[in-house]
Motif scaffolding. Structure first.
Motif, PDB file in Angstrom:
ATOM      1  N   THR A   1     -22.404  11.517 -31.800  1.00 35.01           N
ATOM      2  CA  THR A   1     -22.918  12.778 -32.352  1.00 35.01           C
ATOM      3  C   THR A   1     -22.014  13.944 -31.955  1.00 35.01           C
ATOM      4  N   ASP A   2     -21.634  13.983 -30.646  1.00 30.74           N
ATOM      5  CA  ASP A   2     -20.763  15.064 -30.185  1.00 30.74           C
ATOM      6  C   ASP A   2     -19.452  15.092 -30.947  1.00 30.74           C
ATOM      7  N   LEU A   3     -19.038  13.925 -31.392  1.00 35.01           N
ATOM      8  CA  LEU A   3     -17.742  13.857 -32.033  1.00 35.01           C
ATOM      9  C   LEU A   3     -17.729  14.548 -33.401  1.00 35.01           C
ATOM     10  N   ASP A   4     -18.941  14.881 -33.911  1.00 36.39           N
ATOM     11  CA  ASP A   4     -18.994  15.735 -35.117  1.00 36.39           C
ATOM     12  C   ASP A   4     -18.274  17.047 -34.835  1.00 36.39           C
ATOM     13  N   ASP A   5     -18.467  17.550 -33.589  1.00 34.85           N
ATOM     14  CA  ASP A   5     -17.805  18.799 -33.206  1.00 34.85           C
ATOM     15  C   ASP A   5     -16.283  18.653 -33.262  1.00 34.85           C
ATOM     16  N   VAL A   6     -15.815  17.490 -32.818  1.00 34.76           N
ATOM     17  CA  VAL A   6     -14.363  17.267 -32.846  1.00 34.76           C
ATOM     18  C   VAL A   6     -13.857  17.315 -34.285  1.00 34.76           C
ATOM     19  N   GLU A   7     -14.616  16.711 -35.198  1.00 36.36           N
ATOM     20  CA  GLU A   7     -14.202  16.739 -36.605  1.00 36.36           C
ATOM     21  C   GLU A   7     -14.085  18.181 -37.102  1.00 36.36           C
ATOM     22  N   LYS A   8     -15.007  19.038 -36.628  1.00 40.24           N
ATOM     23  CA  LYS A   8     -14.927  20.455 -37.029  1.00 40.24           C
ATOM     24  C   LYS A   8     -13.681  21.106 -36.432  1.00 40.24           C
ATOM     25  N   ILE A   9     -13.415  20.813 -35.151  1.00 43.57           N
ATOM     26  CA  ILE A   9     -12.249  21.426 -34.485  1.00 43.57           C
ATOM     27  C   ILE A   9     -10.951  21.044 -35.196  1.00 43.57           C
ATOM     28  N   ILE A  10     -10.814  19.756 -35.522  1.00 42.14           N
ATOM     29  CA  ILE A  10      -9.532  19.305 -36.090  1.00 42.14           C
ATOM     30  C   ILE A  10      -9.504  19.411 -37.614  1.00 42.14           C
ATOM     31  N   GLY A  11     -10.648  19.727 -38.212  1.00 42.54           N
ATOM     32  CA  GLY A  11     -10.678  19.918 -39.669  1.00 42.54           C
ATOM     33  C   GLY A  11     -10.459  18.627 -40.438  1.00 42.54           C
ATOM     34  N   TYR A  12     -10.994  17.531 -39.923  1.00 43.44           N
ATOM     35  CA  TYR A  12     -10.831  16.246 -40.611  1.00 43.44           C
ATOM     36  C   TYR A  12     -12.080  15.403 -40.402  1.00 43.44           C
ATOM     37  N   LYS A  13     -12.615  14.840 -41.492  1.00 42.04           N
ATOM     38  CA  LYS A  13     -13.815  14.010 -41.442  1.00 42.04           C
ATOM     39  C   LYS A  13     -13.382  12.541 -41.490  1.00 42.04           C
ATOM     40  N   PHE A  14     -13.764  11.789 -40.481  1.00 39.32           N
ATOM     41  CA  PHE A  14     -13.349  10.381 -40.399  1.00 39.32           C
ATOM     42  C   PHE A  14     -14.180   9.479 -41.310  1.00 39.32           C
ATOM     43  N   ILE A  15     -13.532   8.534 -41.961  1.00 42.00           N
ATOM     44  CA  ILE A  15     -14.246   7.491 -42.702  1.00 42.00           C
ATOM     45  C   ILE A  15     -14.753   6.479 -41.672  1.00 42.00           C
ATOM     46  N   ASN A  16     -13.862   6.075 -40.781  1.00 42.01           N
ATOM     47  CA  ASN A  16     -14.215   5.114 -39.737  1.00 42.01           C
ATOM     48  C   ASN A  16     -14.425   5.866 -38.413  1.00 42.01           C
ATOM     49  N   LYS A  17     -15.702   6.148 -38.104  1.00 41.45           N
ATOM     50  CA  LYS A  17     -16.020   6.951 -36.907  1.00 41.45           C
ATOM     51  C   LYS A  17     -15.624   6.231 -35.611  1.00 41.45           C
ATOM     52  N   THR A  18     -15.546   4.909 -35.676  1.00 39.00           N
ATOM     53  CA  THR A  18     -15.172   4.158 -34.474  1.00 39.00           C
ATOM     54  C   THR A  18     -13.786   4.565 -33.979  1.00 39.00           C
ATOM     55  N   LEU A  19     -12.901   4.875 -34.921  1.00 40.93           N
ATOM     56  CA  LEU A  19     -11.553   5.291 -34.539  1.00 40.93           C
ATOM     57  C   LEU A  19     -11.589   6.576 -33.732  1.00 40.93           C
ATOM     58  N   LEU A  20     -12.424   7.519 -34.165  1.00 44.53           N
ATOM     59  CA  LEU A  20     -12.544   8.802 -33.468  1.00 44.53           C
ATOM     60  C   LEU A  20     -13.130   8.574 -32.073  1.00 44.53           C
ATOM     61  N   ASN A  21     -14.154   7.732 -32.036  1.00 41.37           N
ATOM     62  CA  ASN A  21     -14.793   7.385 -30.768  1.00 41.37           C
ATOM     63  C   ASN A  21     -13.771   6.783 -29.796  1.00 41.37           C
ATOM     64  N   GLN A  22     -12.959   5.890 -30.320  1.00 42.18           N
ATOM     65  CA  GLN A  22     -11.936   5.224 -29.515  1.00 42.18           C
ATOM     66  C   GLN A  22     -10.896   6.229 -29.016  1.00 42.18           C
ATOM     67  N   ALA A  23     -10.534   7.187 -29.872  1.00 43.59           N
ATOM     68  CA  ALA A  23      -9.518   8.185 -29.515  1.00 43.59           C
ATOM     69  C   ALA A  23      -9.941   9.010 -28.306  1.00 43.59           C
ATOM     70  N   PHE A  24     -11.254   9.080 -28.060  1.00 43.58           N
ATOM     71  CA  PHE A  24     -11.752   9.896 -26.944  1.00 43.58           C
ATOM     72  C   PHE A  24     -12.278   9.056 -25.781  1.00 43.58           C
ATOM     73  N   THR A  25     -11.858   7.799 -25.738  1.00 42.01           N
ATOM     74  CA  THR A  25     -12.318   6.905 -24.675  1.00 42.01           C
ATOM     75  C   THR A  25     -11.173   6.552 -23.718  1.00 42.01           C
ATOM     76  N   HIS A  26     -11.256   7.090 -22.511  1.00 42.58           N
ATOM     77  CA  HIS A  26     -10.240   6.831 -21.477  1.00 42.58           C
ATOM     78  C   HIS A  26     -10.386   5.381 -20.981  1.00 42.58           C
ATOM     79  N   PRO A  27      -9.259   4.747 -20.573  1.00 39.93           N
ATOM     80  CA  PRO A  27      -9.360   3.364 -20.082  1.00 39.93           C
ATOM     81  C   PRO A  27     -10.349   3.201 -18.908  1.00 39.93           C
ATOM     82  N   SER A  28     -10.625   4.274 -18.163  1.00 38.23           N
ATOM     83  CA  SER A  28     -11.544   4.169 -17.018  1.00 38.23           C
ATOM     84  C   SER A  28     -13.015   4.113 -17.444  1.00 38.23           C
ATOM     85  N   TYR A  29     -13.286   4.338 -18.719  1.00 36.32           N
ATOM     86  CA  TYR A  29     -14.672   4.330 -19.215  1.00 36.32           C
ATOM     87  C   TYR A  29     -15.041   2.892 -19.550  1.00 36.32           C
TER      88      TYR A  29
END
Lengths: 247, 247
Positions: free
Chosen positions: B5-33
């Motif tokens: 849900t929070d990643l909706d905000d990221v889409e607003k910041i970068i001005g791009y709506k993802f088709i595959n939300k998993t990619l966006l989720n992955q982009a914000f996941t550090h290896p320590s998570y």
């Protein structure tokens, strides 16, 4: 010779017809060719980035489970100077290069003569002339610009040029790893001595005896690979002819 | 918090709506998570290449007369860890990063505190947390993959994130050049002592007096820049308060 007409042949080799022929001409013009033509350097700069991205993109879909730690050396093997120099001579691209340095021809000739010894990749054991890699990168850069930065079109040309693209299975074990594996098997100690910043060299001691030395002022990793390879061959030779205790 | 849900905000910041939300989720996941999610590492690998190509492409059309020797440092200033870490905090991207390392927050905080001292780029004088640069690259990589490798779409997102893209005019003189220019003006000798392979440091002697020392174990160039900057400030200080002969 080596004018725009000849470059029709290049279009056949790479399977791409240029809209702006000047770009193709530029891609095959070495900086030493002082006849008022722009050289390939800017196209090579773009081509280098295009090539890195194309391979990364291909790897991303082809190897969904491999981490960057595995993808990075695999990409390097596909885009480094030696691989691209091999691509240039395989497709005869070097014949169309316009330059003003007679010594280049001799270096290219020597490179071609040692190629059969290492059918896929020597890991820097042979000296690949950078100019050969440059012309492959400038060609890829020229196609990218001419196709209006079309990734798919540029990939079509690139994948034909680079064929066979090196896979994880094809990637040879690098000389350092090979040496460590051999020495581990026979319980021999390995010590690498880094003299690179002073002499451009590495030395390898096996059981405290100097068994290999490698030079390369241009690249540290190649000096190390050469030293490891020399040591590997020397240890193998001793193992064959003498008792293991004399290694 | 820090879920899809929070990643909706990221889409607003970068001005791009993802088709595959998993990619966006992955982009914000550090290896320590460690919650069974894929980390951003593979997307960062792709994003790094995309970014290099996008800047090279922009430079090729924007600066038709600049050789690669000028384009390379200009691109570096636009894609290096410090520039990208600045991009991350400017757009608040770090707030959406999912990780399992409390220490990261403190490092990011310290970085943000020193930023105002160097409005554009410090040339490595400040420590930029790599994780911040990583998340910018993984975001760019995710957009590239999600947009079916569309260069134009990815450039739209990237150019907004990186704004202002550093131009040749904005590129500050690097500390080593600055030191040499100052010393040349006052006829002082400069000697750089490379202790990097042993101690991760450089020392700068001006007229045979030690005037600057810089450390950075991670990157040789940063150690050198830090030493040159320290020497520059010290020489300036002496020039201001004392006679030139005492430098």
């Amino acid at each position: 010779m080596k004018c725009l007409t000849d470059l029709d042949d290049v279009e056949k080799i790479i399977g791409y017809k240029f809209i702006n022929k000047t770009l193709l001409n530029q891609a095959f013009t070495h900086p030493s060719y002082n006849k008022g033509c722009a050289s390939y350097e800017r196209l090579e700069y773009v081509g280098d980035s295009v090539l890195n991205l194309l391979i990364a993109k291909q790897q991303f879909s082809l190897y969904p489970d491999l981490p960057p730690g595995c993808l990075t050396p695999l990409r390097a093997a596909n885009v480094d100077t030696e691989k691209l120099a091999r691509v240039a001579v395989k497709h005869n691209l070097h014949k169309y290069l316009r330059h003003g340095k007679p010594a280049l021809e001799r270096r290219i000739q020597r490179f071609m003569e040692v190629l059969p010894k290492y059918p896929l990749h020597s890991h820097g054991l042979i000296d690949a002339p950078k100019v050969l890699a440059d012309v492959v990168e400038s060609t890829i850069g020229a196609v990218f610009i001419d196709s209006n930065t079309c990734i798919d079109t540029t990939w079509e040309v690139t994948s034909i040029l680079l064929d066979p693209i090196i896979t994880p299975e094809m990637l040879q074990i690098n000389p350092v790893k090979k040496l460590y594996e051999l020495c581990q098997k026979y319980k021999l100690t390995v010590r690498l001595v880094d003299l690179w910043s002073k002499e451009g060299a590495f030395e390898v001691f096996v059981n405290n005896h100097l068994r290999g030395r490698g030079h390369c002022h241009a690249k540290k990793e190649i000096a190390l690979n050469r030293a490891a390879n020399a040591a590997y061959n020397e240890v193998l030779r001793i193992l064959r002819v003498e008792d293991i205790n004399t290694v």
